[in-house]
Structure formats: C-alpha cells, structure tokens
Write an enzyme that holds these catalytic residues in place. Structure first.
Site, PDB file in Angstrom:
ATOM      1  N   CYS A 162      -7.054   7.065   2.234  1.00  0.00           N
ATOM      2  CA  CYS A 162      -6.343   6.497   3.490  1.00  0.00           C
ATOM      3  C   CYS A 162      -6.241   7.970   4.123  1.00  0.00           C
ATOM      4  O   CYS A 162      -6.932   8.616   3.930  1.00  0.00           O
ATOM      5  CB  CYS A 162      -5.046   5.496   3.385  1.00  0.00           C
ATOM      6  SG  CYS A 162      -4.783   4.877   5.232  1.00  0.00           S
TER       7      CYS A 162
ATOM      8  N   HIS B  84      -8.167   0.680   1.260  1.00  0.00           N
ATOM      9  CA  HIS B  84      -7.159   1.056   0.201  1.00  0.00           C
ATOM     10  C   HIS B  84      -7.801  -0.142  -0.741  1.00  0.00           C
ATOM     11  O   HIS B  84      -7.618  -0.796  -0.616  1.00  0.00           O
ATOM     12  CB  HIS B  84      -5.852  -0.146   0.737  1.00  0.00           C
ATOM     13  CG  HIS B  84      -5.141   0.964   1.553  1.00  0.00           C
ATOM     14  ND1 HIS B  84      -4.432   2.169   0.993  1.00  0.00           N
ATOM     15  CD2 HIS B  84      -5.446   1.062   3.215  1.00  0.00           C
ATOM     16  CE1 HIS B  84      -3.489   2.611   2.289  1.00  0.00           C
ATOM     17  NE2 HIS B  84      -4.074   1.886   3.736  1.00  0.00           N
TER      18      HIS B  84
ATOM     19  N   GLU C  43      -6.384  -0.393  -3.005  1.00  0.00           N
ATOM     20  CA  GLU C  43      -5.706  -1.398  -4.216  1.00  0.00           C
ATOM     21  C   GLU C  43      -5.437  -2.419  -3.637  1.00  0.00           C
ATOM     22  O   GLU C  43      -4.375  -3.275  -3.940  1.00  0.00           O
ATOM     23  CB  GLU C  43      -4.193  -0.123  -4.145  1.00  0.00           C
ATOM     24  CG  GLU C  43      -3.374  -0.043  -2.827  1.00  0.00           C
ATOM     25  CD  GLU C  43      -4.032   0.868  -1.807  1.00  0.00           C
ATOM     26  OE1 GLU C  43      -3.094   1.630  -1.174  1.00  0.00           O
ATOM     27  OE2 GLU C  43      -5.080   1.112  -2.288  1.00  0.00           O
TER      28      GLU C  43
END
Length: 201
Positions: free
Chosen positions: A79, A181, A183
């Site tokens: 990001c 992202h 994650e």
C-alpha cells in the site's frame, strides 16, 4: 528472518499476523542497525506519502533501504509502502521517494469516489514471482487515495480498474510492491505473501 519495518505509519500487526499464518519467521523493528542485517524487508504502511518519507529520513532508514536494494536483497512494499518505492509523491506537498522504481504518486481523480476502498478485481499482465498461481479477476482489498502514475510498463505485473488504470502489483528484480493489502485479501492475499516467502528462501 524477514524484517517488518516500523517507521511510525501503522498497519504492522495485521501484516505480522498474516505472515505468521504462512509460517514466515519475522521481526518488527524501528532500529536501523537491525534493519541493515535483514534478509528481506517488508514496508507496510497506512498514511500520507510526505509523512512517511519524513519518518524514514529522520529515523535513518532511507539510505539503508537504498543500500539494501543495491545489494540485491528483497524488499516488499505494501500500500503506502509500495508508493514509497517510487520517485516522487504529491500528497500534502511534493517530496522525493526512495526512487527504487520509476514513477510518481498522484491523487486518484475526483471523477470516482476517493478513497478507493474495498474489493476489486486483479487483472494480471505478467505474473512475475508474486502473482504466480493467481488467476485473472481474483479479488483483492484496496484502501488508498493515491496511485502510481508513469511507472515503466515492464515492472507492472498486475493492475485494477477504478475509473482509471491503477498499477496494483509491481516487480523489478527483487523490488516488489502491492497497492492492495494482501493481509486483508483472504486466501488470495496469503498465496501472494507465500510467493514472496518462497522467493527469498
């Protein structure tokens, strides 16, 4: 051991937890000396480009990251962390980035809702290492108001459409970046992080 860079821009814990899920040994540090000994570095981040570069410069990380890249060691920016890999950003005011990749970071045009937030499809141009095994149109999670403009075409491995073409995954040698992202992108994101893990082992 992979080092997660703590430079005051947040989102560290969720990245750390995702890496633990795929069995990656990590350490999170704000110590330049520890960073210089890292096998690979992950630069996460949520916030403004200007503030991030101020922090990197003040904490003594900028030159270490450039040296790390010059030595051919792996760096993954996520990001805001991906945006910092480029030459220049215009958030708050114009400021130089790490200049590890060609391109600049500019605001998403007001013709679409800003920030770009939520799930969007990933169009793969060239899988490279990070996108190995990822199929066309799989969805990943974005949260950002700025994007990469004028990147060299050969480094763009994946992109998404949000009124404009947004580079979503970039790669050059062992410099990697993800605008989304991983994650927060469920199983797809974990597969991408696992590709990074395999690539540095």
């Amino acid at each position: 051991m992979v080092t997660i860079l703590d430079y005051g821009m947040g989102n560290l814990r969720s990245v750390e937890k995702a890496l633990q899920l795929i069995g990656m040994d990590t350490i999170t540090t704000n110590c330049p000396k520890l960073l210089s000994r890292a096998k690979a570095i992950i630069i996460p981040g949520v916030g403004a480009f200007y503030d991030a570069m101020e922090n990197l410069n003040q904490k003594g990380f900028t030159e270490i990251l450039k040296k790390h890249a010059a030595e051919g060691k792996a760096i993954l920016g996520i990001c805001l962390g991906m945006q910092l890999l480029f030459e220049r950003g215009y958030e708050i005011e114009e400021v130089a980035g790490l200049s590890l990749l060609q391109g600049e970071v500019v605001k998403i045009p007001p013709s679409v809702k800003v920030p770009h937030m939520g799930w969007n499809t990933l169009q793969i141009k060239d899988r490279g290492k990070l996108l190995e095994g990822i199929t066309q149109e799989e969805c990943v999670y974005f949260v950002h108001s700025y994007y990469i403009k004028e990147a060299a075409e050969e480094v763009i491995k994946g992109e998404t459409s949000y009124g404009i073409r947004i580079p979503a995954a970039v790669e050059k040698n062992k410099i990697f970046g993800l605008q989304f992202h991983p994650e927060k992108s469920g199983e797809v994101g974990l597969r991408i992080l696992n590709n990074f893990r395999r690539g540095i082992e």
